[in-house]
Write a protein that holds these residues in place. Structure first.
Motif, PDB file in Angstrom:
ATOM      1  N   LYS A 127       8.503  -8.583  -0.308  1.00 55.68           N
ATOM      2  CA  LYS A 127       8.591  -7.473   0.640  1.00 55.68           C
ATOM      3  C   LYS A 127       7.203  -7.052   1.082  1.00 55.68           C
ATOM      4  O   LYS A 127       6.264  -7.070   0.298  1.00 55.68           O
ATOM      5  N   THR A 128       7.097  -6.624   2.329  1.00 59.15           N
ATOM      6  CA  THR A 128       5.824  -6.112   2.819  1.00 59.15           C
ATOM      7  C   THR A 128       5.642  -4.677   2.350  1.00 59.15           C
ATOM      8  O   THR A 128       6.587  -4.036   1.861  1.00 59.15           O
ATOM      9  N   LYS A 129       4.427  -4.155   2.511  1.00 58.79           N
ATOM     10  CA  LYS A 129       4.155  -2.770   2.127  1.00 58.79           C
ATOM     11  C   LYS A 129       4.999  -1.798   2.942  1.00 58.79           C
ATOM     12  O   LYS A 129       5.474  -0.792   2.423  1.00 58.79           O
ATOM     13  N   VAL A 130       5.206  -2.111   4.204  1.00 63.58           N
ATOM     14  CA  VAL A 130       5.996  -1.236   5.078  1.00 63.58           C
ATOM     15  C   VAL A 130       7.460  -1.233   4.643  1.00 63.58           C
ATOM     16  O   VAL A 130       8.102  -0.175   4.603  1.00 63.58           O
ATOM     17  N   ASP A 131       8.003  -2.389   4.293  1.00 65.21           N
ATOM     18  CA  ASP A 131       9.383  -2.461   3.810  1.00 65.21           C
ATOM     19  C   ASP A 131       9.542  -1.682   2.512  1.00 65.21           C
ATOM     20  O   ASP A 131      10.532  -0.969   2.315  1.00 65.21           O
ATOM     21  N   THR A 132       8.569  -1.803   1.619  1.00 66.64           N
ATOM     22  CA  THR A 132       8.597  -1.063   0.360  1.00 66.64           C
ATOM     23  C   THR A 132       8.532   0.434   0.615  1.00 66.64           C
ATOM     24  O   THR A 132       9.229   1.212  -0.032  1.00 66.64           O
ATOM     25  N   ALA A 133       7.709   0.854   1.581  1.00 65.92           N
ATOM     26  CA  ALA A 133       7.591   2.271   1.913  1.00 65.92           C
ATOM     27  C   ALA A 133       8.907   2.813   2.438  1.00 65.92           C
ATOM     28  O   ALA A 133       9.308   3.947   2.106  1.00 65.92           O
ATOM     29  N   LYS A 134       9.603   2.036   3.250  1.00 65.23           N
ATOM     30  CA  LYS A 134      10.894   2.483   3.788  1.00 65.23           C
ATOM     31  C   LYS A 134      11.908   2.631   2.662  1.00 65.23           C
ATOM     32  O   LYS A 134      12.658   3.616   2.626  1.00 65.23           O
ATOM     33  N   GLU A 135      11.933   1.687   1.733  1.00 64.83           N
ATOM     34  CA  GLU A 135      12.836   1.776   0.577  1.00 64.83           C
ATOM     35  C   GLU A 135      12.521   3.016  -0.270  1.00 64.83           C
ATOM     36  O   GLU A 135      13.413   3.679  -0.767  1.00 64.83           O
ATOM     37  N   ALA A 136      11.231   3.312  -0.425  1.00 63.14           N
ATOM     38  CA  ALA A 136      10.827   4.504  -1.178  1.00 63.14           C
ATOM     39  C   ALA A 136      11.295   5.768  -0.466  1.00 63.14           C
ATOM     40  O   ALA A 136      11.714   6.737  -1.107  1.00 63.14           O
ATOM     41  N   GLY A 137      11.235   5.777   0.879  1.00 59.08           N
ATOM     42  CA  GLY A 137      11.729   6.912   1.656  1.00 59.08           C
ATOM     43  C   GLY A 137      13.220   7.121   1.455  1.00 59.08           C
ATOM     44  O   GLY A 137      13.696   8.256   1.316  1.00 59.08           O
ATOM     45  N   ILE A 138      13.967   6.028   1.436  1.00 56.98           N
ATOM     46  CA  ILE A 138      15.409   6.117   1.200  1.00 56.98           C
ATOM     47  C   ILE A 138      15.680   6.658  -0.202  1.00 56.98           C
ATOM     48  O   ILE A 138      16.558   7.504  -0.401  1.00 56.98           O
ATOM     49  N   LEU A 139      14.898   6.205  -1.182  1.00 52.87           N
ATOM     50  CA  LEU A 139      15.075   6.656  -2.561  1.00 52.87           C
ATOM     51  C   LEU A 139      14.754   8.142  -2.715  1.00 52.87           C
ATOM     52  O   LEU A 139      15.481   8.866  -3.404  1.00 52.87           O
TER      53      LEU A 139
END
Length: 119
Positions: A67-79
């Protein structure tokens, strides 16, 4: 610390202070704070009146290989949105922390909105 790095950090802190002069969180509508470091991304829901952190997420909780950093950031936002909804928090004010609203910072906001948080 190298002078250029210090100037860059100080400029971000000045921008962050400008944002913080306008943005404050309460227990009902907390402040969604984003902090980026060289090692990761940290997100907190903060009640500024009581001076307490209501929920927090770091990107290590959602990191996955490929996963890219941006994808990880979006997942963290959802969490963080999921954790907020568990505590019956539906609204928040977004504190970009002096960072430009693009890339990982924007992905956190988009993920939080996608997860059900309003701001």
């Amino acid at each position: 610390m190298i002078a250029k790095e210090k100037a860059k950090r100080d400029a971000r802190l000045r921008r962050h202070n400008r944002v913080r002069a306008k943005v404050s969180g309460t227990a009902e509508i907390p402040r969604l704070n984003v902090f980026r470091s060289n090692k990761g991304l940290f997100i907190q829901l903060i009640d500024d009146v009581a001076g307490k952190t209501l929920a927090s997420v770091k990107d290590a909780e959602v990191k996955a290989a490929g996963k890219t950093k941006v994808d990880t950031a979006k997942e963290a936002g959802i969490l963080i949105a999921k954790k907020a909804l568990e505590k019956k928090i539906k609204k928040a004010v977004f504190d970009r922390g002096g960072y430009q609203y693009q890339g990982r910072t924007q992905a956190v906001a988009d993920g939080a909105r996608e997860g059900g948080l309003e701001f």
